[in-house]
Design a protein around this motif. Structure first.
Motif, mmCIF file in Angstrom:
data_model
loop_
_atom_site.group_PDB
_atom_site.id
_atom_site.type_symbol
_atom_site.label_atom_id
_atom_site.label_comp_id
_atom_site.label_asym_id
_atom_site.label_seq_id
_atom_site.Cartn_x
_atom_site.Cartn_y
_atom_site.Cartn_z
ATOM 1 N N GLN A 46 -4.843 3.804 5.314
ATOM 2 C CA GLN A 46 -4.262 2.805 4.894
ATOM 3 C C GLN A 46 -3.577 1.914 6.260
ATOM 4 O O GLN A 46 -3.402 0.703 5.858
ATOM 5 C CB GLN A 46 -3.239 3.306 3.844
ATOM 6 C CG GLN A 46 -2.665 2.517 3.056
ATOM 7 C CD GLN A 46 -1.525 3.178 2.183
ATOM 8 O OE1 GLN A 46 -1.331 4.341 1.984
ATOM 9 N NE2 GLN A 46 -0.890 2.262 1.281
ATOM 10 N N GLU A 86 -5.591 -0.287 7.700
ATOM 11 C CA GLU A 86 -6.019 -1.462 6.768
ATOM 12 C C GLU A 86 -4.769 -2.483 7.123
ATOM 13 O O GLU A 86 -4.813 -3.759 6.686
ATOM 14 C CB GLU A 86 -6.056 -0.938 5.469
ATOM 15 C CG GLU A 86 -6.644 -2.183 4.412
ATOM 16 C CD GLU A 86 -7.971 -2.737 4.834
ATOM 17 O OE1 GLU A 86 -8.702 -2.105 5.405
ATOM 18 O OE2 GLU A 86 -8.093 -3.906 3.989
ATOM 19 N N ASN A 143 1.998 -1.999 4.583
ATOM 20 C CA ASN A 143 1.906 -1.770 3.118
ATOM 21 C C ASN A 143 3.371 -1.406 2.548
ATOM 22 O O ASN A 143 4.007 -0.743 3.323
ATOM 23 C CB ASN A 143 0.849 -1.034 2.828
ATOM 24 C CG ASN A 143 0.950 0.355 3.299
ATOM 25 O OD1 ASN A 143 1.695 1.100 2.941
ATOM 26 N ND2 ASN A 143 0.070 0.730 4.187
ATOM 27 N N LYS A 166 5.197 1.345 0.491
ATOM 28 C CA LYS A 166 4.955 2.751 0.202
ATOM 29 C C LYS A 166 6.079 3.002 -0.692
ATOM 30 O O LYS A 166 7.196 2.706 -0.884
ATOM 31 C CB LYS A 166 5.299 3.424 1.461
ATOM 32 C CG LYS A 166 4.278 3.508 2.503
ATOM 33 C CD LYS A 166 4.309 4.728 3.323
ATOM 34 C CE LYS A 166 3.237 4.451 4.676
ATOM 35 N NZ LYS A 166 1.753 4.122 4.340
ATOM 36 N N ASN A 170 1.116 3.047 -3.515
ATOM 37 C CA ASN A 170 1.499 2.180 -2.438
ATOM 38 C C ASN A 170 0.702 0.715 -2.570
ATOM 39 O O ASN A 170 -0.214 0.725 -3.356
ATOM 40 C CB ASN A 170 1.161 2.650 -0.915
ATOM 41 C CG ASN A 170 1.817 3.961 -0.622
ATOM 42 O OD1 ASN A 170 2.785 4.188 -1.321
ATOM 43 N ND2 ASN A 170 1.022 4.810 0.171
ATOM 44 N N GLN A 211 -0.627 -2.973 -1.138
ATOM 45 C CA GLN A 211 -1.208 -3.487 0.119
ATOM 46 C C GLN A 211 -1.453 -4.853 -0.353
ATOM 47 O O GLN A 211 -1.793 -5.308 -1.468
ATOM 48 C CB GLN A 211 -2.407 -2.705 0.397
ATOM 49 C CG GLN A 211 -3.082 -3.077 1.746
ATOM 50 C CD GLN A 211 -3.218 -1.745 2.425
ATOM 51 O OE1 GLN A 211 -3.164 -0.517 2.077
ATOM 52 N NE2 GLN A 211 -2.992 -1.899 4.059
ATOM 53 N N ALA A 271 -0.572 -9.461 6.138
ATOM 54 C CA ALA A 271 0.073 -8.050 5.801
ATOM 55 C C ALA A 271 1.728 -8.207 6.066
ATOM 56 O O ALA A 271 2.631 -7.808 5.384
ATOM 57 C CB ALA A 271 -0.276 -6.911 6.264
#
Ligand code: FAD
Length: 474
Positions: A340, A343, A346, A348, A392, A394, A401
């Motif tokens: 993750q 990626e 994000n 959480k 989470n 994303q 992000a």
């Protein structure tokens, strides 16, 4: 050098007081949190080697009115173990205190210094022929003191409980620098308020844990791991019920992993062969620890899976043939947070919901998030057996992000936490509050409970020198 630093050097030895003034000083290992969400600046990092030295440090800081941030392995996920940016706080690192003090085989206990790394405690227990069951992905770095201070959970809670349930006694240095000698190996002791349970989960805000007596268990004769694809989250909950019935106390792990979470492992760690993920919305990892034999464990698993197939609760499944395969399956589960991170950033959430309500919670909250942020990607996995999800969020594919976090974090948190509250859950299942969730607590914690927590803090640490601003706002 300031009089305080002088006193600290005398207490623990100059080599164990690190400051920014030291030539070539790099304190980032103690000042930067694991998730890289916050970087503080310490007045000094102090590394005592004994309980008496911890007490001397606490007394010196209390006399100087300087606050202390206790720190173990610095793997906490809620920014609770690093100093603030003021340059006025002392980081009290326990990692030099890393000895196994005693193993009492007949009493089934192990007594260890707080700075013992979790894996070292597991190894010491195993060498003596026992199991110390606390297990989590940070076990190579986190310490037993940190595990207790955060009441850590992990993958075996279903059978053995959190760090709290595994703890029989503590040694603690109070905010005044006194030592509470509470290293009891007793399983029964009703002589008043349970101070041990007060310090467990207090995240360094009530006292400094310097040692602990923990429970041991017999090593299982066999541990088998199965990986099952399920048609829905509802089916995963039904499978959990069947697993309880068929395996009883042998059920030591039950982890759920959503399809998108597994797709990230397949994408970022292609060398790991992730089974069954691409055609099923969820997969489940089950562990059966058996005190009889591997044959017995395998037969139990086969009966469980047969029933689950018949009931339409499992669509496909594999049982690990050997320990190597079992480790590989667990490694996939443990790689989800890293995949993750690969990626991108994000949002959480470490939440708990009564197990029976998890499917409805996810259906409702998934839909709310999709409505709020079309295309948002949900990395949903966790310890389903304990009702604990890492839920989470994303950014949509190809989205920025950083911008997503900056603009949406507050809104997404509110949406998720409000849903958690509607489903009688908790906004922190196992990671704690730290400073990351401190402003959220008043909105989601019972006001009477919060008032009692403040009263306890005031009674034990009236000058607010121990980890101020963590758990409760300063
Ligand atoms: P630190 O991070 O150093 O400190 C954590 C808190 O405890 C801070 O508030 C600190 O002030 C306080 N503290 C530390 N030592 C003491 C002490 N001796 N006395 C008083 N206060 C102290 N957690 C789970 O519960 N389950 C999981 O499955 C899990 N998985 C994880 C996986 C990864 C990869 C990582 C990085 C973390 C994970 N965690 C998990 C988070 C977990 O809280 C920590 O890993 C661990 O329990 C903290 O131990 P530590 O020694 O690193 O403590």
């Amino acid at each position: 050098m300031s009089p305080l630093l002088d006193t600290l050097s005398n207490a623990v030895g100059a080599a164990h007081v690190l400051t920014h003034d030291d030539p070539g000083a790099d304190l980032s290992a103690w000042e930067q949190d694991w998730r890289q969400r916050a970087r503080g600046r310490a007045l000094a990092v102090v590394r005592p080697g004994s309980t008496a030295e911890v007490a001397a440090v606490v007394r010196a800081c209390a006399a100087a009115g300087v606050s202390i941030v206790p720190q173990g392995g610095n793997t906490g996920l809620v920014v609770g173990s690093v100093p603030d940016g003021s340059g006025t706080q002392v980081v009290l690192s326990l990692t030099r205190m890393n000895k196994v003090r005693a193993i009492d085989a007949a009493n089934l206990t192990i007594t260890v210094d707080a700075g013992c790394v979790l894996q070292a405690v597991q190894d010491a227990a195993e060498q003596a022929g026992f199991l110390f069951p606390l297990s989590l992905a940070a076990e190579g770095s986190c310490t037993i003191g940190g595990n207790l201070a955060t009441n850590a959970g992990g993958t075996q809670v279903l059978r053995y409980g959190n760090a709290r349930e595994l703890c029989l006694g503590l040694e603690v240095v109070t905010a005044q620098g006194e030592v509470w000698h509470g290293l009891s190996g007793l399983r029964k002791d009703n002589t008043g308020y349970d101070l041990r349970d007060l310090f467990v989960g207090s995240e360094g805000t009530l006292g400094v844990i310097t040692a602990a007596t923990m429970k041991l268990y017999p090593l299982p004769a066999a541990q088998l791991t199965a990986w099952a694809a399920v048609p829905s989250l509802d089916a995963a909950v039904q499978l959990l019920g069947l697993a309880h019935q068929h395996l009883g106390a042998g059920l030591t792990g039950f982890e759920v992993m959503g399809q998108f979470a597994l797709s990230l492992v397949a994408k970022h760690f292609p060398q790991q062969r992730v089974p069954l993920w691409d055609e099923h919305p969820y997969c489940v990892l089950l562990e059966n620890s058996d005190n009889e034999s591997e044959e017995h464990a395998r037969a139990q698993f086969e009966r469980l899976l047969e029933t689950a197939f018949e009931n339409g609760v499992v669509s496909d499944a594999v049982v690990a043939e050997n320990l190597q395969q079992a480790h590989a399956l667990w490694h996939i589960r443990e790689s989800i947070p890293l995949a993750q991170a690969e990626e991108g950033l994000n949002i959480k959430h470490d939440i708990s919901i009564p197990v029976s309500k998890i499917p409805a919670f996810c259906a409702e909250t998934d839909a709310l998030l999709q409505h709020e942020v079309p295309g948002v990607r949900l990395v949903n996995f966790g310890h389903l057996g304990d009702g604990n999800l890492h839920y989470n969020v994303q950014a949509p594919e190809g989205g920025d992000a950083k911008a997503f976090l900056r603009t949406m974090e507050e809104r997404v948190n509110t949406l998720v936490f409000d849903a958690v509250a509607r489903y009688d859950g908790s906004i922190s299942a196992e990671h704690g509050v730290g400073s990351l969730k401190v402003d959220k607590l008043p909105g989601y914690k019972d006001p009477v409970a919060l008032g009692l927590m403040r009263a306890v803090k005031q009674a034990l640490d009236p000058h607010n020198t121990l980890n101020p601003g963590r758990v409760l706002s300063a």
